[in-house]
Design an enzyme around this catalytic site. Structure first.
Site, PDB file in Angstrom:
ATOM      1  N   LYS A 174     -24.656  54.555  10.948  1.00  0.00           N
ATOM      2  CA  LYS A 174     -24.271  54.113  12.299  1.00  0.00           C
ATOM      3  C   LYS A 174     -25.268  53.030  12.681  1.00  0.00           C
ATOM      4  O   LYS A 174     -26.383  53.308  13.106  1.00  0.00           O
ATOM      5  CB  LYS A 174     -24.332  55.290  13.280  1.00  0.00           C
ATOM      6  CG  LYS A 174     -23.430  55.150  14.490  1.00  0.00           C
ATOM      7  CD  LYS A 174     -23.671  53.909  15.337  1.00  0.00           C
ATOM      8  CE  LYS A 174     -24.852  54.059  16.256  1.00  0.00           C
ATOM      9  NZ  LYS A 174     -25.148  52.808  17.019  1.00  0.00           N
ATOM     10  N   GLU A 249     -38.427  56.855  12.368  1.00  0.00           N
ATOM     11  CA  GLU A 249     -39.384  55.754  12.540  1.00  0.00           C
ATOM     12  C   GLU A 249     -39.202  55.282  13.971  1.00  0.00           C
ATOM     13  O   GLU A 249     -38.165  54.700  14.299  1.00  0.00           O
ATOM     14  CB  GLU A 249     -39.045  54.612  11.584  1.00  0.00           C
ATOM     15  CG  GLU A 249     -39.043  54.977  10.127  1.00  0.00           C
ATOM     16  CD  GLU A 249     -40.401  55.392   9.646  1.00  0.00           C
ATOM     17  OE1 GLU A 249     -41.401  54.835  10.137  1.00  0.00           O
ATOM     18  OE2 GLU A 249     -40.482  56.293   8.792  1.00  0.00           O
ATOM     19  N   CYS A 283     -41.526  47.212  15.855  1.00  0.00           N
ATOM     20  CA  CYS A 283     -42.210  48.462  16.186  1.00  0.00           C
ATOM     21  C   CYS A 283     -43.704  48.353  15.906  1.00  0.00           C
ATOM     22  O   CYS A 283     -44.489  49.113  16.455  1.00  0.00           O
ATOM     23  CB  CYS A 283     -41.606  49.588  15.375  1.00  0.00           C
ATOM     24  SG  CYS A 283     -41.443  49.149  13.640  1.00  0.00           S
ATOM     25  N   GLU A 384     -44.419  50.878  25.261  1.00  0.00           N
ATOM     26  CA  GLU A 384     -43.822  49.889  24.349  1.00  0.00           C
ATOM     27  C   GLU A 384     -42.929  48.937  25.151  1.00  0.00           C
ATOM     28  O   GLU A 384     -41.979  49.357  25.805  1.00  0.00           O
ATOM     29  CB  GLU A 384     -43.000  50.594  23.274  1.00  0.00           C
ATOM     30  CG  GLU A 384     -42.487  49.618  22.240  1.00  0.00           C
ATOM     31  CD  GLU A 384     -41.703  50.300  21.126  1.00  0.00           C
ATOM     32  OE1 GLU A 384     -40.804  51.086  21.427  1.00  0.00           O
ATOM     33  OE2 GLU A 384     -41.998  50.023  19.952  1.00  0.00           O
TER      34      GLU A 384
HETATM   35  P1  NDP Z   1     -32.585  52.555  20.206  1.00  0.00           P
HETATM   36  O1  NDP Z   1     -33.485  53.716  20.217  1.00  0.00           O
HETATM   37  O2  NDP Z   1     -31.933  52.159  21.467  1.00  0.00           O
HETATM   38  O3  NDP Z   1     -31.377  52.754  19.149  1.00  0.00           O
HETATM   39  C1  NDP Z   1     -31.580  52.992  17.787  1.00  0.00           C
HETATM   40  C2  NDP Z   1     -30.264  53.490  17.199  1.00  0.00           C
HETATM   41  O4  NDP Z   1     -29.987  54.803  17.721  1.00  0.00           O
HETATM   42  C3  NDP Z   1     -29.044  52.624  17.567  1.00  0.00           C
HETATM   43  O5  NDP Z   1     -28.129  52.616  16.500  1.00  0.00           O
HETATM   44  C4  NDP Z   1     -28.489  53.368  18.758  1.00  0.00           C
HETATM   45  O6  NDP Z   1     -27.134  53.093  19.016  1.00  0.00           O
HETATM   46  C5  NDP Z   1     -28.704  54.808  18.331  1.00  0.00           C
HETATM   47  N1  NDP Z   1     -28.721  55.757  19.441  1.00  0.00           N
HETATM   48  C6  NDP Z   1     -29.137  55.563  20.713  1.00  0.00           C
HETATM   49  N2  NDP Z   1     -29.010  56.713  21.435  1.00  0.00           N
HETATM   50  C7  NDP Z   1     -28.512  57.653  20.585  1.00  0.00           C
HETATM   51  C8  NDP Z   1     -28.175  59.036  20.718  1.00  0.00           C
HETATM   52  N3  NDP Z   1     -28.322  59.700  21.873  1.00  0.00           N
HETATM   53  N4  NDP Z   1     -27.690  59.689  19.646  1.00  0.00           N
HETATM   54  C9  NDP Z   1     -27.547  59.050  18.460  1.00  0.00           C
HETATM   55  N5  NDP Z   1     -27.834  57.734  18.272  1.00  0.00           N
HETATM   56  C10 NDP Z   1     -28.331  57.057  19.312  1.00  0.00           C
HETATM   57  O7  NDP Z   1     -33.449  51.406  19.571  1.00  0.00           O
HETATM   58  P2  NDP Z   1     -33.140  49.875  19.502  1.00  0.00           P
HETATM   59  O8  NDP Z   1     -31.921  49.610  18.682  1.00  0.00           O
HETATM   60  O9  NDP Z   1     -33.203  49.328  20.895  1.00  0.00           O
HETATM   61  O10 NDP Z   1     -34.435  49.389  18.667  1.00  0.00           O
HETATM   62  C11 NDP Z   1     -35.673  49.308  19.262  1.00  0.00           C
HETATM   63  C12 NDP Z   1     -36.536  50.531  19.048  1.00  0.00           C
HETATM   64  O11 NDP Z   1     -36.628  50.840  17.662  1.00  0.00           O
HETATM   65  C13 NDP Z   1     -37.960  50.300  19.509  1.00  0.00           C
HETATM   66  O12 NDP Z   1     -38.428  51.342  20.300  1.00  0.00           O
HETATM   67  C14 NDP Z   1     -38.776  50.223  18.217  1.00  0.00           C
HETATM   68  O13 NDP Z   1     -40.090  50.580  18.315  1.00  0.00           O
HETATM   69  C15 NDP Z   1     -38.008  51.081  17.303  1.00  0.00           C
HETATM   70  N6  NDP Z   1     -38.223  50.629  15.936  1.00  0.00           N
HETATM   71  C16 NDP Z   1     -39.033  51.362  15.119  1.00  0.00           C
HETATM   72  C17 NDP Z   1     -39.309  50.924  13.835  1.00  0.00           C
HETATM   73  C18 NDP Z   1     -40.179  51.739  12.917  1.00  0.00           C
HETATM   74  O14 NDP Z   1     -40.216  51.461  11.726  1.00  0.00           O
HETATM   75  N7  NDP Z   1     -40.875  52.719  13.410  1.00  0.00           N
HETATM   76  C19 NDP Z   1     -38.763  49.675  13.320  1.00  0.00           C
HETATM   77  C20 NDP Z   1     -37.912  48.998  14.253  1.00  0.00           C
HETATM   78  C21 NDP Z   1     -37.661  49.481  15.519  1.00  0.00           C
HETATM   79  P3  NDP Z   1     -26.697  51.842  19.964  1.00  0.00           P
HETATM   80  O15 NDP Z   1     -27.922  51.109  20.344  1.00  0.00           O
HETATM   81  O16 NDP Z   1     -25.777  51.057  19.099  1.00  0.00           O
HETATM   82  O17 NDP Z   1     -25.993  52.433  21.145  1.00  0.00           O
END
Ligand code: NDP
Length: 498
Positions: A174, A249, A283, A384
């Site tokens: 997803k 992550e 991140c 963040e």
């Molecule tokens: P989000 O947390 O908003 O979303 C990540 C994924 O989870 C998306 O596909 C999103 O879907 C999905 N999602 C959101 N809510 C739910 C839920 N309740 N149940 C299941 N799936 C869900 O992150 P972003 O896409 O905005 O990315 C930024 C974040 O990712 C930052 O906080 C960053 O730090 C972290 N990150 C961490 C990394 C690491 O290696 N530790 C690397 C890169 C980013 P959708 O958005 O399509 O609705």
């Protein structure tokens, strides 16, 4: 010309969502419509899980060497398709061409590395007491789920897909709704490489619907998410309900720690690289620049000069150094944090606003921003932001630098800049984070474990640990004695205590 339409990728085919719904992907540079994409929900996830279940046994039964060969083929095909994939990543998320080209050029390495692991991984023969042979075999989990973000759409996905494939799993992905196109196209690459239909499935859609359905699906054996910390907790809670394995992550607030023996130009180049790559949307962004007080003012002066000189603009242009943020929503978050920082008493030394000019009218642009006079407890130094904002803070000694660096809920990454060998390692060992660079930042390799301490996550990507985490151990204990063992014999001959 109408925007292209992309269906879901299930069982090797493009399909519309069962609801018939789709959503739009817009270019953050100018708001143009990039594509319409099928919007999957719980029913589509269920169908994709079923498709993966049908494909999983044959993929699992294939010798690791054969899986490895197909993964090597995938690496070659991916390398050939780079120009198209780079253009699409730029259109989806607005990262500058020079960054996307450099990042995507490395993706084949993940398929090669994990393909080699599939071919060469050896199982164990534990030293079992007595006249027994004990051996373990790592077997796949079955169907696994990947939930991925938008900031490195293909890189983060590849970090999860490559070890999953190597270990013999089938998967349902997803992707973020902001960047689903390249994950869908990876399906074509894998298909051409000989990965059987149904092993790799992609259901684009939204987190609370498709994402939550995947996380809560009772037949998914592992959920691996990259996203924000609140998202990770929500997904972990859903997975926990089914005792589904969980790896995450999550967010970070990386410190870049500069000791006084580092030349000013080197320190500033490091800070720029750490803080402003991906317009700060990583991140591991160097969100906090900790500089020894003796060089603090010189570093700030040069950092402000270089920040103001960065070329912000159209991400398609080779010369552009900083592109737009991914969405208007992300820019609103960054703008809110700039207000918060000013309200907390930090000093805006560079940026802090949208760029002006015709080229920026319709894009989600925000200037690289430097805050000085920040203190470790301010919200801008704790939370963040996920944008091009760096807080510069002075420190006196090593202990203070470590205390500030460790003083957030996060623990993903940090970098230590010094030529003092003992100090570099001492500080690295004292930092509460999963990845520490010495005299570098942002470097990654498929062989090198990646993940966070504390609220930055659970589990590791990359390296043998990532492969192993996509397997489960089957332990076989062989009695090498042919004699009858009769525990209940009246003469007590069978009695033993081990
Ligand atoms: P989000 O947390 O908003 O979303 C990540 C994924 O989870 C998306 O596909 C999103 O879907 C999905 N999602 C959101 N809510 C739910 C839920 N309740 N149940 C299941 N799936 C869900 O992150 P972003 O896409 O905005 O990315 C930024 C974040 O990712 C930052 O906080 C960053 O730090 C972290 N990150 C961490 C990394 C690491 O290696 N530790 C690397 C890169 C980013 P959708 O958005 O399509 O609705």
């Amino acid at each position: 010309m109408p925007a292209p339409y992309f269906g879901m990728f299930v069982a090797g085919e493009r399909r519309p969502a069962h609801s018939g719904r789709s959503f739009a992907v817009h270019n953050p540079h100018d708001g143009a419509l990039v594509a319409e994409v099928a919007e999957g929900d719980a029913a589509d996830i269920d169908m994709a899980v079923y498709a993966a279940e049908q494909a999983a046994p044959a993929w699992a039964a294939m010798p690791g060497a054969e899986r490895g060969d197909r993964m090597h083929r995938a690496a070659e095909i991916l390398a050939k398709q780079m120009p198209e994939l780079v253009d699409l990543e730029i259109a989806q998320i607005g990262r500058p061409r020079r960054e996307m080209a450099a990042q995507l050029a490395r993706l084949p390495e993940w398929f090669r590395y994990f393909g080699a692991v599939a071919r060469t991984h050896e199982d164990a023969v534990p030293p079992f007491g007595g006249n027994f042979l004990d051996y373990t075999r790592r077997v796949p989990l079955g169907v696994v789920g990947h939930i991925t973000p938008w900031n490195h759409p293909l890189l983060i996905l590849t970090k999860k897909v490559a070890p999953s494939l190597a270990a013999g799993n089938a998967m349902v992905v997803k992707p973020s709704e902001l960047a689903p196109i390249t994950p869908l196209l990876l399906g074509d690459v894998l298909r051409e490489a000989g990965v059987p239909d149904g092993v790799y499935n992609v259901v684009p859609g939204f987190g609370p619907t498709a994402g939550a359905a995947l996380a809560a699906h009772p037949r998914i054996r592992k959920i691996d998410v990259t996203g924000g910390t609140p998202t990770g907790k929500a997904i972990g809670a859903l997975a926990g309900g089914n005792l589904t394995r969980f790896s995450a992550e999550l967010g970070g607030k990386a410190a870049v720690i500069v000791f006084p023996d580092v030349a000013i130009e080197r320190a500033v180049a490091a800070a720029l690289f750490a803080s402003f790559i991906a317009t700060g949307q990583t991140c591991i962004q160097g969100a906090r620049l900790l500089v020894h007080r003796s060089i603090h003012d010189d570093v700030v002066r040069e950092l402000v000069r270089r920040t103001n000189a960065l070329r912000v603009g159209d991400p398609r242009d080779e010369r552009t150094q900083v592109g737009p943020l991914v969405s208007a929503r992300q820019r609103a978050i960054v703008e809110r944090y700039v207000e918060i920082g000013l309200g907390e008493g930090a000093t805006l030394a560079a940026g802090g606003r949208r760029p002006e000019g015709a080229g920026f009218d319709r894009g989600c642009y925000f200037l690289p921003t430097v805050f000085t006079n920040a203190t470790p407890s301010m919200r801008i130094a704790q939370e963040e932001i996920f944008g091009p904002v760096v807080c510069v803070m002075p420190f006196e000694g090593e202990d203070e630098a470590i205390r500030i660096a460790n003083g957030t809920q996060y623990g993903l990454a940090a970098s230590v800049w010094t030529h003092d060998l003992a100090r570099a390692h001492r500080v690295a060992h004292a930092l509460e984070c999963g990845v520490t660079w010495i005299n570098d930042h942002h470097r990654i390799d498929p062989a090198s474990p990646w993940g966070g301490f504390k609220m930055s996550g659970i589990g590791r990507e990359n390296g043998l640990v990532a492969y192993e985490a996509y397997t489960q151990i089957r332990n076989v204990i062989v009695n090498l004695d042919d004699a009858t063992f009769d525990w209940y014999a009246d003469d007590g001959a069978g009695l033993r205590y081990s």
